[in-house]
Scaffold this motif. Structure first.
Motif, PDB file in Angstrom:
ATOM      1  N   VAL A 156       0.995  -1.177  -0.069  1.00  0.00           N
ATOM      2  CA  VAL A 156       0.148  -0.049   0.162  1.00  0.00           C
ATOM      3  C   VAL A 156       0.969   1.171   0.004  1.00  0.00           C
ATOM      4  O   VAL A 156       1.916   1.353   0.751  1.00  0.00           O
ATOM      5  CB  VAL A 156      -0.843  -0.117   1.116  1.00  0.00           C
ATOM      6  N   ARG A 157       0.887   2.150  -0.904  1.00  0.00           N
ATOM      7  CA  ARG A 157       1.399   3.286  -1.111  1.00  0.00           C
ATOM      8  C   ARG A 157       0.577   4.550  -0.242  1.00  0.00           C
ATOM      9  O   ARG A 157      -0.540   4.217   0.163  1.00  0.00           O
ATOM     10  CB  ARG A 157       1.365   3.798  -2.695  1.00  0.00           C
ATOM     11  N   GLU A 158       1.391   5.607   0.067  1.00  0.00           N
ATOM     12  CA  GLU A 158       0.911   6.728   0.801  1.00  0.00           C
ATOM     13  C   GLU A 158      -0.395   7.059   0.323  1.00  0.00           C
ATOM     14  O   GLU A 158      -1.387   7.793   1.122  1.00  0.00           O
ATOM     15  CB  GLU A 158       1.895   7.770   1.148  1.00  0.00           C
ATOM     16  N   ASP A 159      -0.630   7.234  -1.166  1.00  0.00           N
ATOM     17  CA  ASP A 159      -1.981   7.626  -1.642  1.00  0.00           C
ATOM     18  C   ASP A 159      -2.917   6.675  -1.542  1.00  0.00           C
ATOM     19  O   ASP A 159      -4.033   6.926  -2.384  1.00  0.00           O
ATOM     20  CB  ASP A 159      -1.676   8.096  -3.054  1.00  0.00           C
ATOM     21  N   GLY A 160      -2.711   5.482  -1.106  1.00  0.00           N
ATOM     22  CA  GLY A 160      -3.744   4.440  -0.858  1.00  0.00           C
ATOM     23  C   GLY A 160      -3.835   3.507  -2.190  1.00  0.00           C
ATOM     24  O   GLY A 160      -4.679   2.600  -2.120  1.00  0.00           O
ATOM     25  N   ARG A 161      -2.948   3.508  -3.196  1.00  0.00           N
ATOM     26  CA  ARG A 161      -2.802   2.774  -4.264  1.00  0.00           C
ATOM     27  C   ARG A 161      -2.391   1.318  -3.956  1.00  0.00           C
ATOM     28  O   ARG A 161      -1.117   1.384  -3.064  1.00  0.00           O
ATOM     29  CB  ARG A 161      -2.042   3.444  -5.717  1.00  0.00           C
ATOM     30  N   LEU A 162      -2.435   0.260  -4.638  1.00  0.00           N
ATOM     31  CA  LEU A 162      -1.968  -0.987  -4.200  1.00  0.00           C
ATOM     32  C   LEU A 162      -1.246  -1.496  -5.346  1.00  0.00           C
ATOM     33  O   LEU A 162      -1.636  -1.578  -6.582  1.00  0.00           O
ATOM     34  CB  LEU A 162      -3.083  -2.009  -3.826  1.00  0.00           C
ATOM     35  N   LEU A 163      -0.180  -2.091  -5.165  1.00  0.00           N
ATOM     36  CA  LEU A 163       0.739  -3.013  -6.197  1.00  0.00           C
ATOM     37  C   LEU A 163       0.099  -3.871  -6.705  1.00  0.00           C
ATOM     38  O   LEU A 163      -0.369  -4.904  -5.859  1.00  0.00           O
ATOM     39  CB  LEU A 163       2.216  -2.973  -5.502  1.00  0.00           C
ATOM     40  N   ALA A 164       0.108  -3.932  -8.022  1.00  0.00           N
ATOM     41  CA  ALA A 164      -0.408  -5.229  -8.485  1.00  0.00           C
ATOM     42  C   ALA A 164       0.439  -5.644  -9.877  1.00  0.00           C
ATOM     43  O   ALA A 164       1.064  -4.817 -10.380  1.00  0.00           O
ATOM     44  CB  ALA A 164      -1.804  -5.050  -9.096  1.00  0.00           C
ATOM     45  N   ILE A 165       0.325  -6.899 -10.254  1.00  0.00           N
ATOM     46  CA  ILE A 165       1.017  -7.340 -11.310  1.00  0.00           C
ATOM     47  C   ILE A 165       0.107  -8.135 -12.330  1.00  0.00           C
ATOM     48  O   ILE A 165      -0.900  -8.767 -11.825  1.00  0.00           O
ATOM     49  CB  ILE A 165       2.156  -8.457 -11.094  1.00  0.00           C
TER      50      ILE A 165
END
Length: 155
Positions: free
Chosen positions: A27-36
């Protein structure tokens, strides 16, 4: 797939063996999530893979995320345990924070992206989307089962 344990020269039916995998809900600080986007089947999932014998679950998560995305992470907490009843895979999902690196693809990923919760719901099947959404809700760890396509009803 039913696996058998061998003892001596006899092979006998026993409790099926399970594979343990780990995955990072980064989870990034802006609320986005890492996906592949996986190279083998083109589906969107969170980065992860099989836990190796000599590593802790936290070490496995950090290794898998880095290998698949180029992002280094700090592993925070376990947010869920997910069992694929069809394949005998138990996945441990940990919430993570990015701590460095640069997004890149790998032999296992066609694309790496930071998605909003809405984009996760649109791009991922429910059995993978729920793992990221569970990591956001703070009510974990969640324990869920699925057949590879659909979540099993809660008990």
């Amino acid at each position: 797939m039913l696996l058998y344990m061998s003892t001596g020269s006899q092979q006998h039916k026993s409790t099926p063996l399970h594979s343990v995998s780990v995955a990072g809900a980064v989870v990034r600080e802006d609320g986005r999530l890492l996906a592949i986007r996986r190279a083998d089947n083109g589906t969107w999932e969170l980065p992860g893979g099989v836990l190796e014998l000599a590593e802790s679950p936290e070490e496995g998560v950090a290794r898998e995320v880095l290998e698949e995305t180029g992002i280094r992470v700090e592993v925070d907490e376990l947010t869920g345990v997910y069992k694929n009843t069809a394949r005998g895979i138990v996945a441990l999902v940990f919430r993570c924070k990015p701590s460095g690196g640069t997004e890149r693809t790998s032999a296992e990923s066609l694309a790496v992206d930071w998605l909003t919760p809405e984009e996760i719901t649109e791009r991922m099947s429910e059995v993978y989307a729920v793992r990221l959404l569970d990591a956001l809700d703070g009510d974990g760890p969640h324990v869920r089962s699925h057949d590879g396509k659909h979540l099993s009803p809660a008990r």
